[in-house]
Design an enzyme around this catalytic site. Structure first.
Site, PDB file in Angstrom:
ATOM      1  N   GLU A 194       0.830  -1.211   0.000  1.00  0.00           N
ATOM      2  CA  GLU A 194       0.000   0.000   0.000  1.00  0.00           C
ATOM      3  C   GLU A 194       0.865   1.262   0.000  1.00  0.00           C
ATOM      4  OE1 GLU A 194      -3.186  -0.110   2.876  1.00  0.00           O
ATOM      5  OE2 GLU A 194      -4.152  -1.793   1.863  1.00  0.00           O
ATOM      6  N   TYR A 260     -11.695  -3.993  -0.576  1.00  0.00           N
ATOM      7  CA  TYR A 260     -12.510  -4.529   0.508  1.00  0.00           C
ATOM      8  C   TYR A 260     -13.989  -4.257   0.252  1.00  0.00           C
ATOM      9  CZ  TYR A 260      -8.379  -5.336   3.423  1.00  0.00           C
ATOM     10  OH  TYR A 260      -7.189  -5.801   3.929  1.00  0.00           O
ATOM     11  N   GLU A 318      -5.209  -8.502  -0.698  1.00  0.00           N
ATOM     12  CA  GLU A 318      -6.075  -8.109   0.412  1.00  0.00           C
ATOM     13  C   GLU A 318      -7.487  -7.971  -0.128  1.00  0.00           C
ATOM     14  OE1 GLU A 318      -4.957  -5.029   3.161  1.00  0.00           O
ATOM     15  OE2 GLU A 318      -2.812  -5.453   2.931  1.00  0.00           O
ATOM     16  N   GLN A 367      -8.420 -11.499   7.247  1.00  0.00           N
ATOM     17  CA  GLN A 367      -7.157 -12.167   7.534  1.00  0.00           C
ATOM     18  C   GLN A 367      -7.432 -13.527   8.167  1.00  0.00           C
ATOM     19  OE1 GLN A 367      -4.225  -9.787   9.592  1.00  0.00           O
ATOM     20  NE2 GLN A 367      -4.620  -8.028   8.298  1.00  0.00           N
TER      21      GLN A 367
END
Length: 514
Positions: A194, A260, A318, A367
């Site tokens: 990131e 996300y 992610e 996670q």
């Protein structure tokens, strides 16, 4: 006459409703030998909340069964679903982690403040050797995220040498001194994380130049070539991908993408509850997760411009649902429950990655333990498997299997003036010739009648497994750990040479066709 007309209208409406609840799939042959990489089913263990400490890593002298402080019930659960890789140490944590603090005698390791996640002090007792022991116990490949944000080129170069050089050198000798004579030969190597945000707030141009500098000195030692992974886009930042592909090109093995699912659709204010939501919020959440297909498609199209041979992987390292934390827990620990809704989200995303497996070669759910869309939740000596865990258990049949493209026609799931596809799916064929079809029905009330044709396939039997529950908000708890689990599915049968399925509402199904 009026009664007859009313009956005719009613029958017509019923017929329309039935037609709208029908779906059709045509499975097509694999003509280019495309494979669904097992690494799409990867996971993520960051120094965040209770993922490492009080998750994988128990306290000294803990009565929870462990081997060298690594919790054994978690290890056995993850071995069952054959996790192919594990990303560590972050996340945002990676760009403030200095690896030399996490090697050598534990009582001499300096403490550090985890400024990203809760401001807690960590003792660095879980470091390089402990992580590699965990990977060995899991029989999984390590995926290391290197520090570009606050680290140096020399620091990263020496960590690679520490991991991978088999010979006489300062770092190889230090590794031997610390108890591991042979190199680990780590392959997957992230050059930052990131970098547009917590990894340094860089521009795409600046990062792509830094990548080339850091990657130059991340050496390929004998028998240990690196698969170097560049820090890629935040969601719909297509300029970041364009810049990296233009400036880095095939000097990287992969380029990351983070996206996300937010129930509210916004990072500002409340993201939404993990367990307390109505149908409208549920619908918006599923619509937001389906957007992954559009995002992956657009990034892939940019990558195709510079890399038509698809040598650079898109690495979605992610992904998952991000909700508000559970009431009463540390907001910096990102602990959230995991409902039947999250099982559908997992199934949808994995279907999307399977269907883009020509470009998506790796992905990592955020996670693994006690953080975000976790597979496992722990409470002292207790452990539960979440609905998301069971989806990964179902979908492991796709690991390294031959991808089978499909044409899917599905009815819509309608909420107010909005609609989304009710069914999504993916398919593969394993080394024995068995075909597996994964199906998700997001409609909360309708059973979808699904007909699947498999032209050119001579098959005889179909069996299935299902994950479903009475309410979309249902969860597994420490007092009721098996409320949601895998059950046999008997709603599929052969009719002529077609596969006919009654796909229940809010369900994830795997069919095995032989």
């Amino acid at each position: 006459m009026k009664r007859t007309l009313s009956l005719m209208i009613a029958l017509a409406i019923t017929g329309v409703a039935l037609a709208q609840s029908d779906a059709k799939i045509t499975i097509k042959p694999n003509v280019n030998n495309q494979v669904i990489s097992r690494h799409i089913y990867g996971h993520f263990a960051e120094h965040l909340g209770r993922c490492i400490y009080d998750g994988f890593w128990v306290s000294e002298g803990s009565k929870v069964p462990n081997k060298g402080r690594i919790r054994l019930d978690i290890v056995e659960a993850l071995k069952k679903i054959r996790i192919p890789n594990l990303r560590w140490p972050g996340g945002c944590f990676a760009d403030e982690y200095h690896w030399r603090d996490g090697v050598g005698p534990r009582n001499l390791r300096p403490k550090m403040v985890n400024t990203n996640w809760g401001g807690v002090t960590e003792d660095n007792s879980f470091g390089t050797h402990e992580f590699m022991e965990l990977c060995s116990m899991l029989n999984t490949e390590p995926y290391i995220a290197g520090n570009v944000g606050s680290g140096t080129v020399e620091e990263m170069a020496k960590w690679v040498e520490y991991f991978n050089f088999d010979g006489e050198s300062p770092m190889a000798n230090l590794r031997k001194q610390n108890g591991h004579a042979a190199p680990w030969k780590v392959s997957f190597w992230g050059v930052g994380n990131e970098s547009w945000g917590c990894g340094g707030n860089m521009t795409a141009q600046f990062y792509s130049d830094q990548y080339k500098r850091y990657a130059t000195y991340a050496r390929n030692y004998p028998g240990a070539p690196l698969k170097k992974i560049a820090s890629g886009s935040n969601g719909e930042d297509y300029n970041w991908t364009e810049t990296c592909m233009k400036n880095i090109g095939t000097q990287m093995w992969g380029l990351t993408l983070h996206y996300y699912t937010l129930p509210s659709g916004s990072w500002r204010g409340s993201k939404g509850s993990a367990t307390n939501f109505d149908e409208k919020e549920y619908f918006n959440t599923i619509r937001n997760t389906l957007k992954m297909d559009e995002i992956v498609s657009k990034h892939s199209a940019i990558m195709d411009k510079y890399d038509p041979r698809k040598r650079v992987a898109l690495v979605v390292d992610e992904w998952g649902i991000w909700t508000d934390v559970e009431p009463g827990t540390n907001p910096g620990f990102l602990y959230q429950q995991n409902s039947m809704r999250d099982a559908l989200i997992a199934g949808i995303n994995l279907n999307i990655f399977n269907n883009h497996s020509d470009r998506v070669k790796m992905a990592n759910l955020a996670q693994t333990v006690n953080v975000l869309q976790a597979l496992v939740l722990t409470e002292k000596d207790k452990m539960i498997l979440t609905p998301t865990y069971h989806v990964f258990d179902l979908y492991k049949v796709h690991h390294d299997a031959k991808y089978l493209p499909m044409e899917l026609n599905t009815p819509d799931y309608v909420s107010g003036d909005s609609k989304i596809p009710a069914v999504n799916a993916s398919a593969s064929q394993d080394s024995t010739g068995t075909i597996h079809i994964s199906l998700v029905n997001v409609d909360l009330s309708k059973t979808i009648n699904l007909t699947t044709s498999l032209p050119g396939v001579n098959w005889k039997t179909v069996t299935g497994q299902i994950i479903s529950s009475g309410k979309i908000t249902d969860i597994n708890t420490f007092t009721e750990p098996d409320k949601i689990h895998i059950r046999p599915f008997t709603g599929a049968k052969k009719m002529n040479n077609d596969l006919v399925v009654a796909l229940p509402p809010q369900s994830v199904v795997i069919l095995k066709v032989q």
